[in-house]
Design a protein around this motif. Sequence first.
Motif, PDB file in Angstrom:
ATOM      1  N   SER A  20     -23.161 -34.247 -20.398  1.00  0.00           N
ATOM      2  CA  SER A  20     -22.107 -35.245 -20.164  1.00  0.00           C
ATOM      3  C   SER A  20     -20.734 -34.582 -20.119  1.00  0.00           C
ATOM      4  N   CYS A  55     -18.063 -39.254 -22.365  1.00  0.00           N
ATOM      5  CA  CYS A  55     -17.913 -39.950 -21.090  1.00  0.00           C
ATOM      6  C   CYS A  55     -19.233 -39.960 -20.329  1.00  0.00           C
ATOM      7  N   GLY A  56     -19.759 -41.135 -20.068  1.00  0.00           N
ATOM      8  CA  GLY A  56     -20.958 -41.256 -19.256  1.00  0.00           C
ATOM      9  C   GLY A  56     -22.237 -40.878 -19.959  1.00  0.00           C
ATOM     10  N   LEU A  81     -11.540 -40.984 -17.927  1.00  0.00           N
ATOM     11  CA  LEU A  81     -10.628 -42.115 -18.082  1.00  0.00           C
ATOM     12  C   LEU A  81      -9.255 -41.638 -17.642  1.00  0.00           C
ATOM     13  N   ALA A 130     -15.647 -34.180 -12.951  1.00  0.00           N
ATOM     14  CA  ALA A 130     -14.991 -35.427 -12.568  1.00  0.00           C
ATOM     15  C   ALA A 130     -13.484 -35.343 -12.783  1.00  0.00           C
ATOM     16  N   GLN A 179     -10.485 -35.593  -9.839  1.00  0.00           N
ATOM     17  CA  GLN A 179      -9.378 -36.543  -9.862  1.00  0.00           C
ATOM     18  C   GLN A 179      -8.026 -35.839  -9.818  1.00  0.00           C
ATOM     19  N   SER A 235     -18.336 -34.497 -16.881  1.00  0.00           N
ATOM     20  CA  SER A 235     -16.975 -34.991 -17.070  1.00  0.00           C
ATOM     21  C   SER A 235     -15.944 -33.961 -16.629  1.00  0.00           C
ATOM     22  N   HIS A 278     -17.913 -43.899 -23.423  1.00  0.00           N
ATOM     23  CA  HIS A 278     -17.212 -44.557 -22.319  1.00  0.00           C
ATOM     24  C   HIS A 278     -18.141 -44.580 -21.113  1.00  0.00           C
ATOM     25  N   HIS A 279     -18.086 -45.646 -20.317  1.00  0.00           N
ATOM     26  CA  HIS A 279     -19.066 -45.821 -19.249  1.00  0.00           C
ATOM     27  C   HIS A 279     -18.844 -44.897 -18.063  1.00  0.00           C
ATOM     28  N   ASP A 280     -17.630 -44.426 -17.844  1.00  0.00           N
ATOM     29  CA  ASP A 280     -17.349 -43.542 -16.714  1.00  0.00           C
ATOM     30  C   ASP A 280     -17.284 -42.092 -17.169  1.00  0.00           C
ATOM     31  N   ARG A 281     -17.243 -41.165 -16.209  1.00  0.00           N
ATOM     32  CA  ARG A 281     -17.207 -39.741 -16.534  1.00  0.00           C
ATOM     33  C   ARG A 281     -15.818 -39.262 -16.923  1.00  0.00           C
TER      34      ARG A 281
END
Length: 370
Positions: free
Chosen positions: A335, A328-329, A313, A342, A346, A339, A308-311
Amino acid sequence: MQTECSLIEIAIVGAGMAGLTCAQQLHQAGYDVVVFDKSRGVGGRMATRRAQGTWADHGLRYFEDSPEGDLTALLSLLRDRGLIHPWTDHVQELGPDGQLRPSRDRHPRYVAALGINSVAKFLATGLTLHREHRVSAIAPTPAGQWHLTFAPPTPDVQAPDPVLAKILVLAIPAAQALDLLAPVPQIPGESLAALEAVTFDPCMTVMAGYRPHPTLENLDWQAIALPQDPLLSWISLESSKRSLPAAPVLVLHSSPSFAAENFDAPNLTEAAHALLQRAASVLQISYWQQPDWLQVHRWRYAIPQQSHHDRALAATQPAPWICGGDWCGGEGLSSAYRSGFAMAHQVNQWLEGRPLKGEQAWMDLVSEKL
């Protein structure tokens, strides 16, 4: 039934690097965090198998920093505290001509004196963690919370009690997160599509122990990468990770194609011996075919191939949830580490926005352990 469940603030599913990093950030910020893991231990692929008075790391091979230096502070702390030590700064590589050559990729690799899983246990210090808790289903409640139910750990044992959580963190492989989220009708379709796009290669790991033998006394390598071999991707002399003399232990990682072909084989021992025979052939050491003991482990989600492109979802529908991990990332331990931070950031934003300690959290763990 749901009103009788215990209510927690943050439920984290998965106790690998991402889950433990996220959990420590939020726990040390004062939030009510509970970690659930399906296994008997912690660490995910930071896994160590103990057998016949010795051990072998059968998931993560070693610790190393990323080119960006993501793990520099953590590795320095672990090394300063004696939890890890240098193993080798290079591995051998088997070329298409069958010759061993030093890899061009030279950088420090670290291992743990008591096995890689001992580091995972350190990272879990102080957390509320429930092992052998496999989440079987999740469902949103009218109050905007998550209702988690668990499968029985064994057929003859009652399933753990369900729980309610305000926020759900899924620090597990994308396919496993998808299995839990897909049955929930309110999950955004684009989130499910992003999880479906993530792919992994499988791996089979063979651990084999031997009696001391003259053939093994003068080996000039600790580990060998086999990037072009159809059966094997990695061979390590696991006993070289320890400073004291030990009985030889070999760890083999299969190639993705061999793992895919043999993952559900009815007799895993036959597959293990095929890998040992291959190792004996390419290294011209027939003794590898005659282990004193042998164990096999299968990793269905070993190496992310499409990440997945982001760290992380995340979504707030139907209730706040977030997924992350080594997929992720990028891929690998760094990674998963990024993640974890990240996801914690959030979740903190969804809640009270308290100060998070960042990598200082690990220093505080050292103080707690002492």
